[in-house]
Design a protein around this motif. Structure first.
Motif, PDB file in Angstrom:
ATOM      1  N   LYS A  84       0.837  -1.196   0.000  1.00  0.00           N
ATOM      2  CA  LYS A  84       0.000   0.000   0.000  1.00  0.00           C
ATOM      3  C   LYS A  84       0.876   1.251   0.000  1.00  0.00           C
ATOM      4  CE  LYS A  84      -3.924   0.398   0.929  1.00  0.00           C
ATOM      5  NZ  LYS A  84      -5.129   0.679   0.179  1.00  0.00           N
ATOM      6  N   HIS A  85       0.260   2.385  -0.291  1.00  0.00           N
ATOM      7  CA  HIS A  85       0.996   3.654  -0.370  1.00  0.00           C
ATOM      8  C   HIS A  85       1.598   4.028   0.989  1.00  0.00           C
ATOM      9  CE1 HIS A  85       2.145   7.572  -1.708  1.00  0.00           C
ATOM     10  NE2 HIS A  85       1.373   8.170  -0.817  1.00  0.00           N
ATOM     11  N   HIS A  86       0.853   3.911   2.053  1.00  0.00           N
ATOM     12  CA  HIS A  86       1.323   4.233   3.405  1.00  0.00           C
ATOM     13  C   HIS A  86       1.612   2.942   4.178  1.00  0.00           C
ATOM     14  CE1 HIS A  86       0.493   8.483   3.013  1.00  0.00           C
ATOM     15  NE2 HIS A  86      -0.696   8.197   2.524  1.00  0.00           N
ATOM     16  N   ALA A  87       2.325   2.037   3.555  1.00  0.00           N
ATOM     17  CA  ALA A  87       2.558   0.716   4.154  1.00  0.00           C
ATOM     18  C   ALA A  87       3.297   0.812   5.485  1.00  0.00           C
ATOM     19  CB  ALA A  87       3.331  -0.170   3.188  1.00  0.00           C
ATOM     20  N   ASP A  88       4.231   1.747   5.602  1.00  0.00           N
ATOM     21  CA  ASP A  88       4.992   1.858   6.851  1.00  0.00           C
ATOM     22  C   ASP A  88       4.097   2.302   8.009  1.00  0.00           C
ATOM     23  OD1 ASP A  88       4.689   4.269   5.553  1.00  0.00           O
ATOM     24  OD2 ASP A  88       6.517   5.138   6.415  1.00  0.00           O
ATOM     25  N   ARG A  89       3.190   3.246   7.752  1.00  0.00           N
ATOM     26  CA  ARG A  89       2.271   3.694   8.803  1.00  0.00           C
ATOM     27  C   ARG A  89       1.289   2.597   9.179  1.00  0.00           C
ATOM     28  NH1 ARG A  89       0.735   9.887   7.132  1.00  0.00           N
ATOM     29  NH2 ARG A  89       2.855  10.691   7.282  1.00  0.00           N
ATOM     30  N   ILE A  90       0.799   1.884   8.173  1.00  0.00           N
ATOM     31  CA  ILE A  90      -0.137   0.780   8.442  1.00  0.00           C
ATOM     32  C   ILE A  90       0.577  -0.309   9.234  1.00  0.00           C
ATOM     33  CG2 ILE A  90      -1.542  -1.022   7.385  1.00  0.00           C
ATOM     34  CD1 ILE A  90      -1.918   0.883   4.992  1.00  0.00           C
ATOM     35  N   ARG A  91       1.814  -0.620   8.834  1.00  0.00           N
ATOM     36  CA  ARG A  91       2.565  -1.673   9.526  1.00  0.00           C
ATOM     37  C   ARG A  91       2.827  -1.296  10.980  1.00  0.00           C
ATOM     38  NH1 ARG A  91       6.950  -1.554   6.760  1.00  0.00           N
ATOM     39  NH2 ARG A  91       8.166  -0.474   8.343  1.00  0.00           N
ATOM     40  N   ARG A  92       3.208  -0.042  11.220  1.00  0.00           N
ATOM     41  CA  ARG A  92       3.443   0.408  12.605  1.00  0.00           C
ATOM     42  C   ARG A  92       2.179   0.322  13.441  1.00  0.00           C
ATOM     43  NH1 ARG A  92       6.961   4.693  10.708  1.00  0.00           N
ATOM     44  NH2 ARG A  92       5.120   6.002  10.621  1.00  0.00           N
ATOM     45  N   ALA A  93       1.063   0.754  12.866  1.00  0.00           N
ATOM     46  CA  ALA A  93      -0.206   0.714  13.605  1.00  0.00           C
ATOM     47  C   ALA A  93      -0.633  -0.721  13.885  1.00  0.00           C
ATOM     48  CB  ALA A  93      -1.293   1.451  12.826  1.00  0.00           C
ATOM     49  N   LEU A  94      -0.488  -1.594  12.886  1.00  0.00           N
ATOM     50  CA  LEU A  94      -0.881  -2.995  13.075  1.00  0.00           C
ATOM     51  C   LEU A  94       0.061  -3.710  14.039  1.00  0.00           C
ATOM     52  CD1 LEU A  94      -1.901  -4.000   9.464  1.00  0.00           C
ATOM     53  CD2 LEU A  94      -3.398  -3.806  11.441  1.00  0.00           C
ATOM     54  N   ASP A  95       1.342  -3.362  13.989  1.00  0.00           N
ATOM     55  CA  ASP A  95       2.298  -3.974  14.908  1.00  0.00           C
ATOM     56  C   ASP A  95       1.988  -3.569  16.349  1.00  0.00           C
ATOM     57  OD1 ASP A  95       4.566  -5.617  15.363  1.00  0.00           O
ATOM     58  OD2 ASP A  95       5.785  -3.824  15.667  1.00  0.00           O
ATOM     59  N   GLY A  96       1.687  -2.290  16.553  1.00  0.00           N
ATOM     60  CA  GLY A  96       1.306  -1.835  17.884  1.00  0.00           C
ATOM     61  C   GLY A  96       0.004  -2.455  18.347  1.00  0.00           C
ATOM     62  N   ALA A  97      -0.927  -2.625  17.420  1.00  0.00           N
ATOM     63  CA  ALA A  97      -2.207  -3.255  17.771  1.00  0.00           C
ATOM     64  C   ALA A  97      -1.997  -4.718  18.151  1.00  0.00           C
ATOM     65  CB  ALA A  97      -3.176  -3.151  16.602  1.00  0.00           C
ATOM     66  N   ARG A  98      -1.130  -5.398  17.409  1.00  0.00           N
ATOM     67  CA  ARG A  98      -0.861  -6.804  17.724  1.00  0.00           C
ATOM     68  C   ARG A  98      -0.197  -6.939  19.090  1.00  0.00           C
ATOM     69  NH1 ARG A  98       2.801  -8.367  13.925  1.00  0.00           N
ATOM     70  NH2 ARG A  98       4.454  -8.438  15.447  1.00  0.00           N
ATOM     71  N   ASN A  99       0.766  -6.062  19.384  1.00  0.00           N
ATOM     72  CA  ASN A  99       1.422  -6.103  20.693  1.00  0.00           C
ATOM     73  C   ASN A  99       0.445  -5.783  21.814  1.00  0.00           C
ATOM     74  OD1 ASN A  99       3.852  -6.742  19.500  1.00  0.00           O
ATOM     75  ND2 ASN A  99       4.565  -4.625  19.436  1.00  0.00           N
ATOM     76  N   GLY A 100      -0.450  -4.821  21.576  1.00  0.00           N
ATOM     77  CA  GLY A 100      -1.457  -4.487  22.581  1.00  0.00           C
ATOM     78  C   GLY A 100      -2.441  -5.620  22.805  1.00  0.00           C
ATOM     79  N   ALA A 101      -2.817  -6.309  21.731  1.00  0.00           N
ATOM     80  CA  ALA A 101      -3.731  -7.440  21.869  1.00  0.00           C
ATOM     81  C   ALA A 101      -3.066  -8.585  22.631  1.00  0.00           C
ATOM     82  CB  ALA A 101      -4.193  -7.916  20.492  1.00  0.00           C
ATOM     83  N   GLU A 102      -1.768  -8.751  22.413  1.00  0.00           N
ATOM     84  CA  GLU A 102      -1.036  -9.787  23.155  1.00  0.00           C
ATOM     85  C   GLU A 102      -0.989  -9.446  24.645  1.00  0.00           C
ATOM     86  OE1 GLU A 102       3.325 -12.024  23.025  1.00  0.00           O
ATOM     87  OE2 GLU A 102       2.828 -10.471  21.556  1.00  0.00           O
ATOM     88  N   ALA A 103      -0.735  -8.180  24.953  1.00  0.00           N
ATOM     89  CA  ALA A 103      -0.721  -7.758  26.360  1.00  0.00           C
ATOM     90  C   ALA A 103      -2.103  -7.909  26.979  1.00  0.00           C
ATOM     91  CB  ALA A 103      -0.239  -6.314  26.470  1.00  0.00           C
ATOM     92  N   ALA A 104      -3.156  -7.562  26.217  1.00  0.00           N
ATOM     93  CA  ALA A 104      -4.516  -7.711  26.721  1.00  0.00           C
ATOM     94  C   ALA A 104      -4.850  -9.174  26.970  1.00  0.00           C
ATOM     95  CB  ALA A 104      -5.505  -7.108  25.730  1.00  0.00           C
ATOM     96  N   GLU A 105      -4.352 -10.052  26.092  1.00  0.00           N
ATOM     97  CA  GLU A 105      -4.581 -11.491  26.287  1.00  0.00           C
ATOM     98  C   GLU A 105      -3.950 -11.959  27.602  1.00  0.00           C
ATOM     99  OE1 GLU A 105      -3.396 -15.776  24.275  1.00  0.00           O
ATOM    100  OE2 GLU A 105      -2.943 -13.930  23.205  1.00  0.00           O
ATOM    101  N   LEU A 106      -2.727 -11.503  27.877  1.00  0.00           N
ATOM    102  CA  LEU A 106      -2.069 -11.894  29.126  1.00  0.00           C
ATOM    103  C   LEU A 106      -2.817 -11.356  30.346  1.00  0.00           C
ATOM    104  CD1 LEU A 106       1.655 -11.418  28.088  1.00  0.00           C
ATOM    105  CD2 LEU A 106       0.392 -13.548  28.310  1.00  0.00           C
ATOM    106  N   HIS A 107      -3.298 -10.114  30.256  1.00  0.00           N
ATOM    107  CA  HIS A 107      -4.085  -9.553  31.356  1.00  0.00           C
ATOM    108  C   HIS A 107      -5.388 -10.332  31.545  1.00  0.00           C
ATOM    109  CE1 HIS A 107      -1.553  -6.188  32.272  1.00  0.00           C
ATOM    110  NE2 HIS A 107      -1.626  -5.691  31.036  1.00  0.00           N
ATOM    111  N   ASN A 108      -6.016 -10.715  30.430  1.00  0.00           N
ATOM    112  CA  ASN A 108      -7.264 -11.480  30.524  1.00  0.00           C
ATOM    113  C   ASN A 108      -7.031 -12.862  31.129  1.00  0.00           C
ATOM    114  OD1 ASN A 108      -9.381  -9.807  29.636  1.00  0.00           O
ATOM    115  ND2 ASN A 108      -8.685 -10.027  27.527  1.00  0.00           N
ATOM    116  N   LYS A 109      -5.898 -13.475  30.788  1.00  0.00           N
ATOM    117  CA  LYS A 109      -5.583 -14.780  31.386  1.00  0.00           C
ATOM    118  C   LYS A 109      -5.438 -14.651  32.897  1.00  0.00           C
ATOM    119  CE  LYS A 109      -3.328 -17.057  27.495  1.00  0.00           C
ATOM    120  NZ  LYS A 109      -2.073 -17.549  26.935  1.00  0.00           N
ATOM    121  N   ARG A 110      -4.756 -13.589  33.314  1.00  0.00           N
ATOM    122  CA  ARG A 110      -4.574 -13.378  34.746  1.00  0.00           C
ATOM    123  C   ARG A 110      -5.912 -13.075  35.431  1.00  0.00           C
ATOM    124  NH1 ARG A 110      -1.228  -8.529  37.044  1.00  0.00           N
ATOM    125  NH2 ARG A 110      -2.055  -8.588  39.138  1.00  0.00           N
ATOM    126  N   ALA A 111      -6.739 -12.286  34.784  1.00  0.00           N
ATOM    127  CA  ALA A 111      -8.052 -11.963  35.349  1.00  0.00           C
ATOM    128  C   ALA A 111      -8.919 -13.204  35.451  1.00  0.00           C
ATOM    129  CB  ALA A 111      -8.743 -10.912  34.491  1.00  0.00           C
TER     130      ALA A 111
END
Length: 141
Positions: A84-111
């Motif tokens: 895509k034209h803004h592939a770097d921005r999309i990749r950064r946003a998706l990478d941050g979203a994936r890391n946040g979802a992983e952290a949320a999964e760990l918090h949910n497991k603990r909860a």
């Protein structure tokens, strides 16, 4: 005056109805890369919204599954959006979203395991951050 239809008209009517139905089962048209990128980012967003909803209702086990699917769709969307034209921005946003979802999964497991409401709130806040990042990715996708 006859009230029944003849065998011939039934066969013609059946052939007319069967014609378009048979062609509907043909192979679907190929999806463009841009449409695939956008639809995968939208699926990622949808999975995250389901995780948020599960967290609101304290369904931590369901939220864990939705966080996993969020991560899965984020990885697929990164691959689909690489040209895509803004592939770097999309990749950064998706990478941050994936890391946040992983952290949320760990918090949910603990909860879920420890019945910890604070971990549940932390997961909810992580998923809110993921939502913000996915909104940015959807803007550029």
């Amino acid at each position: 005056m006859r009230r029944t239809t003849g065998l011939l008209s039934v066969l013609v009517l059946g052939a007319a109805v069967a014609g378009p139905v048979a062609s509907a089962h043909a192979a679907p048209a190929p999806v463009s890369a841009a449409a695939s990128c956008h639809s995968l980012v939208a699926k990622t967003n949808s999975a995250n919204n389901k995780a948020l909803s599960a967290d609101r209702s304290r369904g931590y086990k369901k939220a864990i599954g939705h966080n996993r699917s969020t991560q899965k769709y984020a990885v697929q969307a990164e691959a689909a959006c690489r040209h895509k034209h803004h592939a770097d921005r999309i990749r950064r946003a998706l990478d941050g979203a994936r890391n946040g979802a992983e952290a949320a999964e760990l918090h949910n497991k603990r909860a879920y395991v420890e019945h910890d409401a604070r971990a549940g709130r932390a997961a909810f806040h992580e998923e809110e951050d993921v939502k913000m990042r996915l909104r940015e990715a959807l803007h550029y996708a």
